[in-house]
Scaffold this motif. Structure first.
Motif, PDB file in Angstrom:
ATOM      1  N   ALA A 462      37.742  39.678  40.746  1.00 42.12           N
ATOM      2  CA  ALA A 462      36.901  38.829  41.598  1.00 42.12           C
ATOM      3  C   ALA A 462      36.358  37.640  40.818  1.00 42.12           C
ATOM      4  N   VAL A 463      35.918  37.889  39.584  1.00 45.40           N
ATOM      5  CA  VAL A 463      35.361  36.809  38.758  1.00 45.40           C
ATOM      6  C   VAL A 463      36.446  35.797  38.394  1.00 45.40           C
ATOM      7  N   ILE A 464      37.626  36.293  38.032  1.00 51.10           N
ATOM      8  CA  ILE A 464      38.722  35.374  37.668  1.00 51.10           C
ATOM      9  C   ILE A 464      39.111  34.495  38.854  1.00 51.10           C
ATOM     10  N   LEU A 465      39.178  35.088  40.050  1.00 53.92           N
ATOM     11  CA  LEU A 465      39.477  34.296  41.249  1.00 53.92           C
ATOM     12  C   LEU A 465      38.400  33.240  41.500  1.00 53.92           C
ATOM     13  N   ALA A 466      37.146  33.655  41.329  1.00 52.35           N
ATOM     14  CA  ALA A 466      36.036  32.715  41.547  1.00 52.35           C
ATOM     15  C   ALA A 466      36.078  31.573  40.542  1.00 52.35           C
ATOM     16  N   ILE A 467      36.338  31.901  39.259  1.00 49.09           N
ATOM     17  CA  ILE A 467      36.401  30.866  38.225  1.00 49.09           C
ATOM     18  C   ILE A 467      37.557  29.910  38.491  1.00 49.09           C
ATOM     19  N   ALA A 468      38.680  30.447  38.954  1.00 46.12           N
ATOM     20  CA  ALA A 468      39.826  29.587  39.270  1.00 46.12           C
ATOM     21  C   ALA A 468      39.475  28.608  40.390  1.00 46.12           C
ATOM     22  N   MET A 469      38.732  29.090  41.391  1.00 44.42           N
ATOM     23  CA  MET A 469      38.324  28.222  42.490  1.00 44.42           C
ATOM     24  C   MET A 469      37.274  27.207  42.043  1.00 44.42           C
ATOM     25  N   MET A 470      36.416  27.621  41.120  1.00 44.35           N
ATOM     26  CA  MET A 470      35.309  26.763  40.687  1.00 44.35           C
ATOM     27  C   MET A 470      35.717  25.762  39.612  1.00 44.35           C
ATOM     28  N   ALA A 471      36.810  26.035  38.895  1.00 47.30           N
ATOM     29  CA  ALA A 471      37.141  25.269  37.694  1.00 47.30           C
ATOM     30  C   ALA A 471      37.160  23.755  37.891  1.00 47.30           C
ATOM     31  N   PRO A 472      37.858  23.222  38.910  1.00 43.17           N
ATOM     32  CA  PRO A 472      37.878  21.757  39.045  1.00 43.17           C
ATOM     33  C   PRO A 472      36.501  21.171  39.319  1.00 43.17           C
ATOM     34  N   PHE A 473      35.655  21.921  40.012  1.00 41.15           N
ATOM     35  CA  PHE A 473      34.318  21.410  40.335  1.00 41.15           C
ATOM     36  C   PHE A 473      33.372  21.533  39.142  1.00 41.15           C
ATOM     37  N   ILE A 474      33.587  22.567  38.307  1.00 37.77           N
ATOM     38  CA  ILE A 474      32.829  22.662  37.053  1.00 37.77           C
ATOM     39  C   ILE A 474      33.187  21.484  36.156  1.00 37.77           C
ATOM     40  N   SER A 475      34.483  21.194  36.101  1.00 35.28           N
ATOM     41  CA  SER A 475      34.941  20.063  35.288  1.00 35.28           C
ATOM     42  C   SER A 475      34.323  18.765  35.764  1.00 35.28           C
ATOM     43  N   ALA A 476      34.318  18.546  37.085  1.00 35.22           N
ATOM     44  CA  ALA A 476      33.740  17.313  37.628  1.00 35.22           C
ATOM     45  C   ALA A 476      32.242  17.242  37.370  1.00 35.22           C
ATOM     46  N   LEU A 477      31.557  18.383  37.505  1.00 39.00           N
ATOM     47  CA  LEU A 477      30.110  18.407  37.301  1.00 39.00           C
ATOM     48  C   LEU A 477      29.727  18.097  35.863  1.00 39.00           C
TER      49      LEU A 477
END
Length: 744
Positions: A462-477
Motif C-alpha cells: 500500500a505504501v509503495i503504491l501511494a509513494i508511486a502515485m505521490m512521487a511526481p507531486f513530491i518532486s514538484a513540491l
C-alpha cells in the motif's frame, strides 16, 4: 386498466403549469411565479380543482429538479469566471451577503422565531434573482450599461456563496447546534474536496470527452452528462455534502470543457421539465391561511429585502471604489430574493428543522419583490439625483476622491509575484498529495489487506503504491522552479532578499517531508515512519529527479491545456483583431544600463511602442520625475523609466535593455505615478475630442495607455482616436492632476 397515480399527477401538474405560464408570458411576468401559482392550484390547499394524490412521488421528482437546476447553474458558472469577476464585484457581494444575512437572522430573532428559523431566513435572503434581473435589464434596454457588469459579477459570487451556505445550514441542521470548531472543520473539508474535485475533474474529464468525441452524438452526450452529474451527486453525499453541491460541481467542471455549450443546450429541456416540477411542488406547499396569519412578517421581511439589500449592496459598491451613481444603480438592481430562497426554504422543510410558516413567508416576499424590481431599477437614477442633493457637498467630494484613488492599479511588487507563485505550487500539490494519502489509507490499504494475508507485506504494498502515485507531486513540491523576472530580480537585486527566498524553499521541502511522514504514519509506528520518510525523500529527490520532473510537466501541461481549451476554442472563432484588456497591462520600473544603446536617443527614434508594444509613462531622473515625456525626450544613464505593457512585452524589452525590473527603495519611489482610470462623462468634457486635441498630456502630465469601450479593449490607442460617452480611459502619470480632471 389501472393507471398509476403518478402519471395522473404529472398530467395535472404539467397541464396547470402550461396554462398558467402562458398567461404569465402574456402578462410579461416571471415564469417562476407562474409555476408556483400552478402548484398552489393543484395543491392540497386549493379545492376548486383536482389535487394531486401521490405527494411523495412528486417530492422525489422535485428533488431531481433541484439537482438539474444546480447542474445547469454550474454549466453557466465555471471557476474561471469567478476568478475574473474582479475586486469590485467581490467586495460588493461579500458586503451585501454579510450584512443581509446577519440582518435577516436578527430580524427573525426580534420576531420571536427560533434560532434555526432565523438562520435559514438569513440564508434565503443572501441571493438575488439572476432571472428577474436579466429580464428587467432587457425590458429597460440597459443591459450594456457599465453598472450591469458589476451586478452580474455580484450574482456569480452570490451563487457560489449560497451553495456554501446550503452546506453549512445542512450541517447545522443535522447537528442541531452551532459549534464554531465544527463549522471551521466543515469549511476546511469543503474547500479541500472542492479543490480535489476541480483538479481531478479538469485533468480527467476534458481529456475523456475529447477522446470519445468521435463516438458521441447528441443523445450519448446528453446521457453521459446526466450520468456524470448523478455520479458526482452520489460522491458528494457519500463524503457528507449535499446532492445540490455535487450537481453544481460537476456542472462547473463541464463548463471548462469545449463541450460545455453543447451540453448546456442539450440539458436545457431536461432542466426546464424537472425545474418546472420543482417550482410547482413549491407552490403546493403554499397555505393562504398561513400567509394571512403571518402577513406582518411578510411585510417586515419584504421591507428588509428592499431597503436592506439596497443599502448593503450600495455600501459594498462604494467601498469597492465605485462612484455614487453606479453604487445606487447596483444596489437598487439587487433588491429582491432569488430562486435559491425556495431551495433553501425547501431544504429546511425537508430536514425538519424549520417551522411551517417560513416557506409561505419566503414565497410572499419573493412575489412582492419580483414585481418591485423593474421599478427599483427604473428609479435608480432619480434616487441618485435625490441623494446627491441631500448629501453634504463635503461628503460627495470625499466619495469622489475615494472613488478616483481606488481606480488606480498599482504595479505588483516582485515579492508579491514570487510568493503567489510559491503558494500556487504548495497549495495545489499539497491538496493532491493529501487526497492520495486519504485514498490509500481508507480504500487502497484495506482493499489490499483483504487479499494479502501477511499484514506487513500488505502495508508495504500500500505504501509503495501511494509513494508511486505521490512521487511526481513530491518532486514538484520540493524542486519545481519558480520562473520569471521577479524571482531573478529579487535574487540579484539585494543579498538581503536571498535569506527569505531560501526560507521559502525550506518551508516547501518541510511540507513535503511532513506529508510523506503523514502517509507512512498511517501504516507504521512513528519512528519507523520517520526513518522511512528520510529514505523515500532521498530516493525521490536524487534517483528519480529528472524523470519525475518530466512526468509532472506532462501532467501540468495536460491540466493547463484542458483548463484553457474552451477559451482557445472560443478565441479561434473570433476575428484576429486585438482584444487586449487595458488592465492586462503591467506597470514596471526599468533602470537603463549606462552602456545601453538606448541612451542619448529621442524616444521618437527609439520606436519602443512600434518595436516592443510598450509605452513610457514617466522618466525618473534623480529627484526629478518627467511625466508623460515628449517624443523628443532622451534617455540618460541610470534613468528609471515607468514602462507600460503586457508581461510578455516587458520581458522582451528587458532582454533588449539588458537589465532587470527592480523594486525601488522608498526614498526613490514616486507614489504619485500610477495607472488610473477616468470615465468620459459630462464633467470632464472629453466626448468627441481626440487624444491629441483633448490636451490630456498637457493638463495632467499623463499618457493615455488604454481605452475600454463597451466590449472593445484598446491598448496604447492612436493619438487621433476620439473619445465617446462612457469610455473608460486609462492613464499613466500624475495621479493628482488626473483626479482633478475627473472632478471637472
Amino acid at each position: 386498466m389501472h393507471l398509476p397515480k403518478l402519471i395522473i399527477d404529472l398530467a395535472l401538474i404539467l397541464g396547470a403549469a402550461g396554462i398558467i405560464t402562458l398567461l404569465f408570458r402574456r402578462l410579461k411576468q416571471p415564469m417562476v411565479l407562474g409555476y408556483i401559482i400552478a402548484g398552489f392550484i393543484v395543491g392540497p390547499n386549493f379545492h376548486l380543482f383536482p389535487s394531486i394524490s401521490d405527494g411523495e412521488s412528486v417530492k422525489i421528482w422535485s428533488e431531481i429538479g433541484v439537482i438539474f437546476l444546480l447542474f445547469s447553474l454550474g454549466l453557466e458558472f465555471s471557476f474561471k469566471k469567478l476568478m475574473r469577476v474582479g475586486g469590485t464585484a467581490a467586495i460588493t457581494a461579500f458586503t451585501e451577503i454579510a450584512c443581509i444575512t446577519v440582518a435577516g437572522y436578527f430580524t427573525g430573532q426580534l420576531m420571536g422565531w427560533s434560532t434555526m428559523d432565523s438562520l435559514f431566513l438569513g440564508g434565503l435572503l443572501a441571493s438575488s434573482s439572476t432571472t428577474i434581473i436579466i429580464r428587467a435589464f432587457d425590458e429597460l434596454g440597459i443591459k450594456k450599461k457599465p453598472f450591469t457588469k458589476i451586478v452580474f459579477g455580484v450574482l456569480v459570487i452570490e451563487d457560489i456563496v449560497v451553495i456554501l451556505l446550503m452546506v453549512l445550514l445542512s450541517t447545522m441542521a443535522v447537528s442541531k447546534q452551532f459549534e464554531g470548531s465544527q463549522m471551521l472543520f466543515t469549511i476546511a473539508k469543503l474547500m479541500f474536496f472542492l479543490a480535489v474535485w476541480f483538479l481531478a475533474g479538469i485533468f480527467l474529464l476534458p481529456t475523456f470527452l475529447k477522446k470519445m468525441e468521435k463516438y458521441m452524438n447528441s443523445e450519448t452526450l446528453l446521457i453521459l452528462s446526466i450520468a456524470l452529474c448523478l455520479g458526482m451527486v452520489i460522491l458528494a453525499t457519500q463524503v457528507g455534502f449535499s446532492a445540490e453541491l455535487g450537481a453544481f460541481i460537476m456542472g462547473s467542471i463541464i463548463a471548462e470543457t469545449t463541450s460545455s455549450e453543447k451540453v448546456e443546450h442539450l440539458i436545457q429541456p431536461v432542466k426546464d421539465l424537472f425545474g418546472a416540477i420543482f417550482f410547482v411542488s413549491v407552490g403546493m406547499l403554499i397555505n393562504p391561511e398561513m400567509i394571512i396569519e403571518y402577513r406582518w412578517p411578510v411585510l417586515w421581511i419584504t421591507l428588509l429585502t428592499i431597503f436592506g439589500k439596497f443599502i448593503s449592496t450600495s455600501t459594498g459598491a462604494l467601498l469597492s471604489g465605485r462612484p455614487l451613481k453606479e453604487a445606487v444603480q447596483v444596489g437598487m438592481s439587487m433588491a429582491q430574493v432569488g430562486e435559491f430562497a425556495f431551495i433553501i426554504a425547501t431544504l429546511g422543510v425537508t430536514l425538519g428543522v424549520t417551522s411551517d410558516f417560513l416557506f409561505p413567508v419566503a414565497v410572499g416576499v419573493s412575489a412582492v419583490t419580483t414585481f418591485t424590481t423593474p421599478y427599483m431599477i427604473r428609479f435608480s437614477t432619480p434616487m441618485y439625483n435625490w441623494l446627491s442633493k441631500i448629501i453634504p457637498e463635503k461628503w460627495l467630494l470625499a466619495l469622489n476622491r475615494y472613488s478616483a484613488s481606488s481606480q488606480t492599479l498599482q504595479a505588483e511588487s516582485d515579492w508579491r509575484i514570487v510568493l503567489n507563485a510559491y503558494l500556487k505550487v504548495i497549495i495545489l500539490n499539497s491538496v493532491v498529495l493529501i487526497a492520495i494519502i486519504l485514498l490509500n489509507t481508507y480504500y487502497v490499504g484495506p482493499f489490499i489487506a483483504k487479499y494479502v494475508e501477511n499484514q506487513l507485506l500488505a502495508k508495504l504494498i500500500a505504501v509503495i503504491l501511494a509513494i508511486a502515485m505521490m512521487a511526481p507531486f513530491i518532486s514538484a513540491l520540493t524542486i519545481k522552479k519558480v520562473q520569471g523576472i521577479a524571482y531573478k530580480a529579487l535574487w540579484l537585486d539585494s543579498k538581503y532578499n536571498r535569506g527569505p527566498l531560501v526560507v521559502v524553499e525550506v518551508i516547501r521541502n518541510v511540507i513535503a517531508v511532513l506529508l510523506v511522514g503523514f502517509l507512512l504514519n498511517q501504516f507504521f509506528p512513528f519512528w519507523q515512519a520517520l526513518l522511512g520518510t528520510s529514505l523515500v525523500m532521498l530516493l525521490v529527490l536524487l534517483a528519480l529527479r529528472q524523470q519525475l520532473q518530466k512526468y509532472y510537466n506532462r501532467i501540468e501541461h495536460r491540466f493547463l491545456s484542458n483548463l484553457n481549451a474552451r477559451e482557445e476554442a472560443d478565441a479561434a472563432k473570433k476575428t484576429p483583431a486585438a482584444d487586449l484588456l487595458p488592465w492586462d497591462a503591467q506597470v514596471s520600473e526599468i533602470e537603463i544600463n549606462p552602456w545601453s544603446s538606448l541612451i542619448d536617443t529621442p524616444l521618437v527614434d527609439l520606436q519602443l511602442r512600434e518595436k516592443y508594444g510598450i509605452n513610457v509613462g514617466a522618466i525618473k531622473r534623480g529627484n526629478i520625475t518627467i511625466y508623460a515625456p515628449t517624443r523628443q525626450e532622451k534617455l540618460f544613464p541610470n534613468d528609471v523609466i515607468v514602462a507600460i505593457g503586457t508581461e510578455a512585452q516587458l520581458e522582451e524589452f528587458n532582454r533588449v535593455v539588458n537589465t532587470l525590473v527592480v523594486e525601488r527603495s522608498d526614498d526613490m519611489a514616486d507614489d504619485n505615478v500610477g495607472l488610473t482610470s477616468i470615465v468620459v462623462d459630462e464633467h470632464n468634457g472629453l466626448k468627441g475630442q481626440t487624444i491629441r486635441s483633448s490636451g490630456i498630456r498637457e493638463r495632467t502630465n499623463a499618457l493615455v495607455v488604454g481605452i475600454a469601450r463597451g466590449s472593445e479593449r484598446i491598448l496604447n490607442p492612436p493619438s487621433d482616436m476620439a473619445f465617446e460617452w462612457e469610455d473608460v480611459v486609462w492613464l499613466v502619470g500624475d495621479r493628482k492632476k488626473i483626479s482633478e480632471l475627473a472632478k471637472k
